[in-house]
Write a protein that holds these residues in place. Structure first.
Motif, short mmCIF file in Angstrom:
data_model
loop_
_atom_site.label_atom_id
_atom_site.label_comp_id
_atom_site.label_asym_id
_atom_site.label_seq_id
_atom_site.Cartn_x
_atom_site.Cartn_y
_atom_site.Cartn_z
N GLN A 5 13.19 -2.41 5.59
CA GLN A 5 11.78 -2.01 5.49
C GLN A 5 10.93 -3.15 4.94
OE1 GLN A 5 12.56 1.54 3.18
NE2 GLN A 5 11.80 2.77 4.87
N ILE A 6 9.66 -3.16 5.39
CA ILE A 6 8.76 -4.26 5.01
C ILE A 6 7.52 -3.71 4.29
CG2 ILE A 6 7.34 -6.17 5.87
CD1 ILE A 6 10.31 -6.65 6.34
N SER A 7 7.24 -4.29 3.12
CA SER A 7 5.96 -4.02 2.46
C SER A 7 5.07 -5.22 2.69
CB SER A 7 6.17 -3.83 0.95
OG SER A 7 6.82 -2.62 0.70
N ASP A 8 3.82 -4.96 3.08
CA ASP A 8 2.90 -6.07 3.35
C ASP A 8 2.01 -6.30 2.14
OD1 ASP A 8 1.43 -7.87 5.46
OD2 ASP A 8 -0.10 -6.78 4.32
N THR A 9 1.82 -7.57 1.78
CA THR A 9 1.02 -7.90 0.59
C THR A 9 -0.29 -8.60 0.91
OG1 THR A 9 2.01 -10.07 0.35
CG2 THR A 9 3.16 -8.26 -0.73
N THR A 10 -0.64 -8.66 2.22
CA THR A 10 -1.81 -9.47 2.62
C THR A 10 -3.08 -9.14 1.83
OG1 THR A 10 -0.87 -9.56 4.84
CG2 THR A 10 -3.18 -10.20 4.63
N TYR A 41 6.41 -0.22 5.72
CA TYR A 41 6.85 0.80 4.76
C TYR A 41 5.69 1.11 3.80
CZ TYR A 41 8.99 2.65 0.53
OH TYR A 41 9.27 3.40 -0.58
N SER A 42 4.98 0.05 3.38
CA SER A 42 3.81 0.24 2.52
C SER A 42 2.93 -0.99 2.60
CB SER A 42 4.23 0.47 1.06
OG SER A 42 4.81 -0.71 0.54
N MET A 43 1.69 -0.86 2.15
CA MET A 43 0.78 -2.01 2.04
C MET A 43 0.29 -2.09 0.60
SD MET A 43 -1.49 -1.69 5.49
CE MET A 43 -2.71 -2.90 4.98
N GLU A 44 0.47 -3.26 0.00
CA GLU A 44 -0.02 -3.46 -1.35
C GLU A 44 -1.48 -3.91 -1.26
OE1 GLU A 44 1.82 -5.64 -5.23
OE2 GLU A 44 1.15 -6.93 -3.62
N VAL A 45 -2.38 -3.14 -1.89
CA VAL A 45 -3.80 -3.42 -1.71
C VAL A 45 -4.59 -3.55 -3.02
CG1 VAL A 45 -3.88 -2.23 0.53
CG2 VAL A 45 -4.38 -0.94 -1.56
N TRP A 46 -3.94 -3.26 -4.12
CA TRP A 46 -4.71 -3.16 -5.37
C TRP A 46 -3.85 -3.67 -6.50
CZ3 TRP A 46 -6.74 1.03 -8.99
CH2 TRP A 46 -8.15 1.04 -9.05
N LYS A 70 -8.42 3.38 1.75
CA LYS A 70 -7.70 4.64 1.97
C LYS A 70 -8.25 5.37 3.20
CE LYS A 70 -4.53 7.50 0.73
NZ LYS A 70 -3.12 7.03 0.72
N LYS A 71 -9.56 5.23 3.41
CA LYS A 71 -10.17 5.86 4.58
C LYS A 71 -9.69 5.20 5.86
CE LYS A 71 -14.57 7.24 2.85
NZ LYS A 71 -15.76 6.47 2.54
N GLN A 72 -9.49 3.87 5.80
CA GLN A 72 -9.12 3.12 7.00
C GLN A 72 -7.62 3.10 7.25
OE1 GLN A 72 -11.51 -0.62 7.33
NE2 GLN A 72 -12.06 -0.11 5.25
N ILE A 73 -6.83 3.20 6.17
CA ILE A 73 -5.37 3.13 6.31
C ILE A 73 -4.83 4.52 5.98
CG2 ILE A 73 -3.27 1.98 5.48
CD1 ILE A 73 -5.22 -0.37 4.64
N THR A 74 -4.58 5.29 7.02
CA THR A 74 -4.28 6.71 6.78
C THR A 74 -2.79 7.03 6.91
OG1 THR A 74 -4.80 7.10 9.10
CG2 THR A 74 -6.56 7.52 7.52
N LYS A 75 -2.03 6.14 7.61
CA LYS A 75 -0.61 6.44 7.82
C LYS A 75 0.30 5.71 6.83
CE LYS A 75 -1.42 5.04 12.02
NZ LYS A 75 -1.45 4.61 13.42
N THR A 76 -0.05 4.47 6.51
CA THR A 76 0.83 3.64 5.68
C THR A 76 0.56 3.91 4.19
OG1 THR A 76 0.51 1.97 7.39
CG2 THR A 76 1.63 1.26 5.37
N PRO A 77 1.61 4.19 3.40
CA PRO A 77 1.37 4.40 1.97
C PRO A 77 0.77 3.15 1.32
CG PRO A 77 3.61 5.08 2.58
CD PRO A 77 3.03 4.38 3.77
N LEU A 78 -0.20 3.33 0.43
CA LEU A 78 -0.82 2.21 -0.27
C LEU A 78 -0.14 2.03 -1.63
CD1 LEU A 78 -4.64 2.74 0.41
CD2 LEU A 78 -2.94 1.45 1.73
N SER A 79 0.11 0.78 -1.98
CA SER A 79 0.72 0.55 -3.28
C SER A 79 -0.16 -0.34 -4.14
CB SER A 79 2.11 -0.06 -3.13
OG SER A 79 2.02 -1.43 -2.84
N MET A 80 0.07 -0.25 -5.43
CA MET A 80 -0.63 -1.12 -6.36
C MET A 80 0.36 -1.69 -7.35
SD MET A 80 -2.61 0.91 -9.44
CE MET A 80 -3.12 -0.67 -10.15
#
Ligand code: CO
Length: 604
Positions: A5-10, A41-46, A70-80
């Motif tokens: 699984q891949i978490s994206d940190t962009t 798997y997730s996107m780190e955004v915060w 959160k409004k724009q990314i509805t399927k991928t879990p957001l991580s902080m």
């Protein structure tokens, strides 16, 4: 087949590492929903730096950014990324602040909380872990990876037993997964294999690896981590990858094709998003580190400095006009770290060690100790991994108001609840708990952000500075000595550019601020403000005045505390460089000062 699984940190770590966290929501929006379709798997955004930079530099409400993503990314879990009891700030906060922050973040859109403590002191993540569990969100607890003098896994502090024991403790605290956080790219491929094999053997929960490319080992480390059975790895899009950021996802996907490992991501879509991001990044090119040609830093293996901290050191030294001292500061970072008991170099410890190392080089070793380092030595941040040099400890706790002997209990146990005070202090400028938290976590910059947010004028998002191509050096010559002008305040010069000569009037009072455009509000005392025969007090450190310890009429001795200054994000109590009676104070709280600013005037 083994699924990786891949978490994206962009949207968090990648731009934090490379362009000082400046990527604005405007440049995330065009690609956010596409990113959502990649299958991460997730996107780190915060995280800490995003919370800080948005309100401090970008005129963006950090909560609004999360809400918008959160409004724009509805399927991928957001991580902080959460700094344990320090949340997104630089000190330990009270339990009620931690609880409120976690619940607000969960409500606003965070699905996975990655929690760490910069000292790997699990007492500092107890409250956050408890609050996250109450929200029902995913709790990922983190091991900060560090090494001692050996530069490898092993030695007397950071050995395999240390990490195995820490990981077991974190799992028992309720972790849904464990992350190895290698913030400086120190984890070498074969050490990663040993460490991950061991942790996979003892941990019943998934294991994730977060590493940085800084030293050039990260791609190799990822492969060995995958062979050792890692479940999830962090990567980012190519335009913001490598250098001090994460490994890129694109080559990893191709490397694992036709092997037993499988990554289920859409490479074509990733390439398309990358091209779009590449275009947006053009305007940020002045933020990229272009000091040297190498995109990897082999020196990181000796100075162990994580990317974010490295770019901070560069800007701190530039602010102090001391960029020539960089190599000295890098050496001093190692020394300072040894003196302070080998804390891992991760926020806030990395900033604290970095700022102290800069002070040690500019003013002499431990001549100017930041208030945060004093608090650390006292025990306010938790337990140091190894013993602190007793001489440094003694110097730090000299004239320290909280106590002479270091404390041993959980740091937050020494704090009273803070939320209600913050609510009361800021009630005229807040509409909800989110506003209160901005102020509670960042009293100075948070306050000025809220003033802007609720002023009549709408918030105008801060754009990156216009990129100016370095001009071909014009043939510019000053062809006369300064001539007096009518106003007597300005001086006039004949300046020839190419073949033409111009008479140019220059106001010497403005020259200092011209040399330091980032600090252009810096006041320069005018002649009227000078009192004959008075001694001007200037200090050799740029920053924002947070507090005065003295008033007009007071008699002070050299070394008495005069102001509390925020510099390099650290607070330092500044001692007076002179003795005398204060006859004028030329500055005020909130003012940005430079080494040219006359703070006050004394008379003998
Ligand atoms: Co990182």
């Amino acid at each position: 087949m083994t699924q990786l699984q891949i978490s994206d940190t962009t949207f968090r770590d990648a731009h934090q590492s490379l362009i000082a966290t400046r990527l604005s929501i405007e440049d995330m929006t065009p690609i956010a929903s596409l990113m959502d379709s990649v299958g991460y798997y997730s996107m780190e955004v915060w995280g800490g730096a995003t919370f800080d930079t948005t309100h401090r530099f970008l005129n963006e409400d950090p909560w609004e950014r999360l809400r918008s993503l959160k409004k724009q990314i509805t399927k991928t879990p957001l991580s902080m990324l959460l700094r344990g009891q320090s949340l997104v700030g630089y000190r330990v906060y009270s339990d009620d602040i931690v609880d409120t922050f976690v619940k607000c973040a969960a409500d606003t859109g965070i699905d996975i909380f990655r929690v760490f403590d910069s000292l790997n002191d699990e007492r500092n993540i107890l409250q956050a872990a408890k609050s996250i569990k109450e929200t029902g969100k995913h709790l990922q607890l983190t091991l900060c990876y560090s090494v001692g003098e050996e530069k490898h896994l092993g030695g007397s502090i950071y050995n395999l037993e240390y990490y195995a024991q820490k990981a077991t403790t974190l799992y028992e605290m309720g972790a849904d997964s464990i992350c190895i956080k290698d913030m400086a790219g120190l984890l070498s491929p074969y050490d990663a294999f040993v460490l991950i094999s061991k942790l996979k053997e003892i941990l019943p929960c998934p294991l994730q690896l977060h590493t940085h490319y800084s030293s050039g080992m990260a791609s190799m480390t990822l492969l060995k981590a995958i062979e050792a059975g890692i479940d999830t790895v962090d990567t980012c899009l190519a335009p913001l990858a490598l250098r001090t950021s994460q490994p890129a996802i694109e080559p990893l996907i191709v490397s694992l094709q036709n092997t037993q490992y499988q990554i289920d991501l859409n490479l074509n879509l990733i390439n398309k998003i990358g091209q779009q991001l590449e275009k947006s990044l053009l305007k940020y090119r002045d933020y990229f580190d272009t000091e040297k040609s190498a995109v990897i830093d082999t020196g990181v293996l000796s100075h162990q400095i994580p990317g974010g901290m490295y770019s901070n050191l560069i800007s701190q030294l530039k602010e102090n006009n001391a960029i020539d001292k960089l190599s000295q500061v890098l050496l001093e970072v190692s020394e300072t770290r040894r003196d302070l008991g080998y804390p891992p170099l991760v926020t806030p410890m990395s900033q604290m060690i970095g700022a102290q190392a800069v002070n040690n080089v500019l003013f002499g070793r431990y001549k100017m100790i930041t208030d945060q380092i004093k608090d650390y030595v006292y025990g306010m941040y938790g337990k140091s991994p190894a013993a602190i040099n007793p001489d440094v400890s003694k110097k730090a706790l000299e004239n320290y108001t909280k106590g002479k002997n270091p404390i041993t209990n959980r740091p937050a146990d020494n704090l009273s609840p803070e939320l209600n005070n913050a609510k009361e202090e800021i009630k005229s400028l807040t509409r909800d708990l989110h506003d209160v938290l901005i102020y509670a976590l960042f009293p100075t910059t948070g306050l000025s952000f809220l003033e802007k947010k609720y002023s009549d004028k709408p918030l105008i998002p801060q754009k990156p500075p216009e990129h100016i191509e370095t001009p071909i050096k014009p043939n510019l010559k000053i062809t006369s000595s300064p001539q007096k002008t009518k106003s007597n305040k300005t001086k006039a010069y004949n300046i020839s550019i190419g073949g033409d000569t111009f008479l140019v009037e220059v106001d010497p009072l403005n020259i200092d601020s011209m040399q330091n455009p980032s600090l252009d509000q810096a006041p320069v005392a005018s002649d009227q403000e000078m009192i004959p025969n008075s001694i001007p007090v200037k200090i050799n450190m740029p920053g924002i005045i947070l507090k005065f310890f003295v008033e007009i009429g007071q008699v002070i001795k050299k070394g008495d505390p005069i102001i509390l200054l925020e510099s390099m994000k650290m607070e330092t109590t500044i001692p007076s460089p002179e003795s005398g009676t204060i006859v004028a104070i030329n500055t005020e709280v909130g003012m940005t000062i430079t080494n040219q600013t006359i703070i006050m005037l004394l008379k003998e």
